[in-house]
Design a protein around this motif. Structure first.
Motif, short mmCIF file in Angstrom:
data_model
loop_
_atom_site.label_atom_id
_atom_site.label_comp_id
_atom_site.label_asym_id
_atom_site.label_seq_id
_atom_site.Cartn_x
_atom_site.Cartn_y
_atom_site.Cartn_z
N GLU A 24 -18.47 0.72 -44.91
CA GLU A 24 -17.75 1.05 -43.69
C GLU A 24 -18.59 1.98 -42.81
OE1 GLU A 24 -14.90 1.22 -40.77
OE2 GLU A 24 -15.12 -0.16 -42.45
N GLN A 25 -19.29 2.91 -43.44
CA GLN A 25 -20.15 3.82 -42.67
C GLN A 25 -21.29 3.03 -42.03
OE1 GLN A 25 -21.91 6.91 -45.02
NE2 GLN A 25 -23.00 7.79 -43.30
N ARG A 26 -21.86 2.07 -42.77
CA ARG A 26 -22.92 1.23 -42.20
C ARG A 26 -22.39 0.45 -41.00
NH1 ARG A 26 -25.43 -1.75 -47.44
NH2 ARG A 26 -26.06 0.11 -48.53
N ARG A 27 -21.18 -0.10 -41.11
CA ARG A 27 -20.59 -0.87 -40.02
C ARG A 27 -20.41 0.01 -38.79
NH1 ARG A 27 -16.11 -1.62 -37.69
NH2 ARG A 27 -14.87 -0.33 -39.05
N ARG A 28 -19.92 1.25 -39.00
CA ARG A 28 -19.74 2.16 -37.88
C ARG A 28 -21.09 2.51 -37.23
NH1 ARG A 28 -17.01 6.54 -40.65
NH2 ARG A 28 -16.01 5.19 -42.15
N GLU A 29 -22.11 2.72 -38.05
CA GLU A 29 -23.43 3.03 -37.50
C GLU A 29 -23.97 1.86 -36.70
OE1 GLU A 29 -25.87 4.11 -40.80
OE2 GLU A 29 -24.91 6.06 -41.05
N GLN A 30 -23.77 0.64 -37.19
CA GLN A 30 -24.23 -0.54 -36.45
C GLN A 30 -23.47 -0.68 -35.14
OE1 GLN A 30 -23.71 -3.63 -39.34
NE2 GLN A 30 -25.69 -3.24 -40.31
N GLN A 31 -22.16 -0.40 -35.14
CA GLN A 31 -21.38 -0.46 -33.90
C GLN A 31 -21.87 0.60 -32.92
OE1 GLN A 31 -17.33 -0.10 -35.22
NE2 GLN A 31 -17.00 -2.31 -35.16
#
Length: 181
Positions: A125-132
């Protein structure tokens, strides 16, 4: 593995063509010659053992013959790169502290093993937020560049509607344009 100089431990066949590729303390690096296992067992190349040599700036040279020896020498070379006093320390990409260690072997960016492991094991989830966040920053950068282009075109004398069309990537077409009919 032996601690002999690279040229002395390798068979004479490697002192001919390609011998200039062997590493020396002046040209540090890792050299590996491993013939692929061919389907034809009688092929002469299948009889050649794998060979490797490495040399470091600090003068350390090692050689190995055989697949197991080459694998061990490669691991030894990777380990030596993190402790060699002649390799400069660079700031870790995660914490900023000086390090000789590299992520993903010696080809990656400077990173302590524990920093890189923590970064790689972060929550999806943290990776997804960073990508966003990166995607949003990219779109903002694109908008700023378009606004700058529009401003520059207007300063150069273009009509504001034409400058907006150029900056947005869509040039308006007219109904009487023969290209659109």
């Amino acid at each position: 593995m032996t601690a002999m100089p690279a040229a002395a431990a390798l068979p004479p066949s490697d002192s001919g063509p390609g011998a200039e590729l062997l590493p020396t303390p002046d040209r540090p690096g890792l050299w590996v010659r491993a013939v692929p296992k061919l389907d034809w067992p009688m092929h002469p190349a299948t009889a050649e053992p794998a060979r490797a040599a490495f040399a470091c700036r600090c003068g350390l040279t090692r050689t190995a013959i055989g697949h197991i020896g080459v694998a061990a020498l490669t691991a030894d070379y990777q380990g030596h790169l993190t402790v060699c006093p002649l390799i400069p320390e660079l700031p870790c990409q995660h914490c900023g502290q000086p390090t000789r260690a590299r992520c993903r072997g010696n080809q990656g960016w400077p990173a302590h093993p524990e920093c890189y492991e923590a970064w790689e094991n972060r929550v999806p989830e943290q990776r997804r937020r960073e990508q966003q966040a990166k995607a949003i920053a990219s779109r903002d950068r694109q908008r700023r560049n378009a606004a700058r282009l529009r401003r520059d075109l207007i300063r150069q004398g273009y009509a504001p509607d034409l400058a907006a069309a150029i900056a947005s990537g869509e040039i308006p077409t007219t109904d009487d344009d023969p290209a659109t009919s």
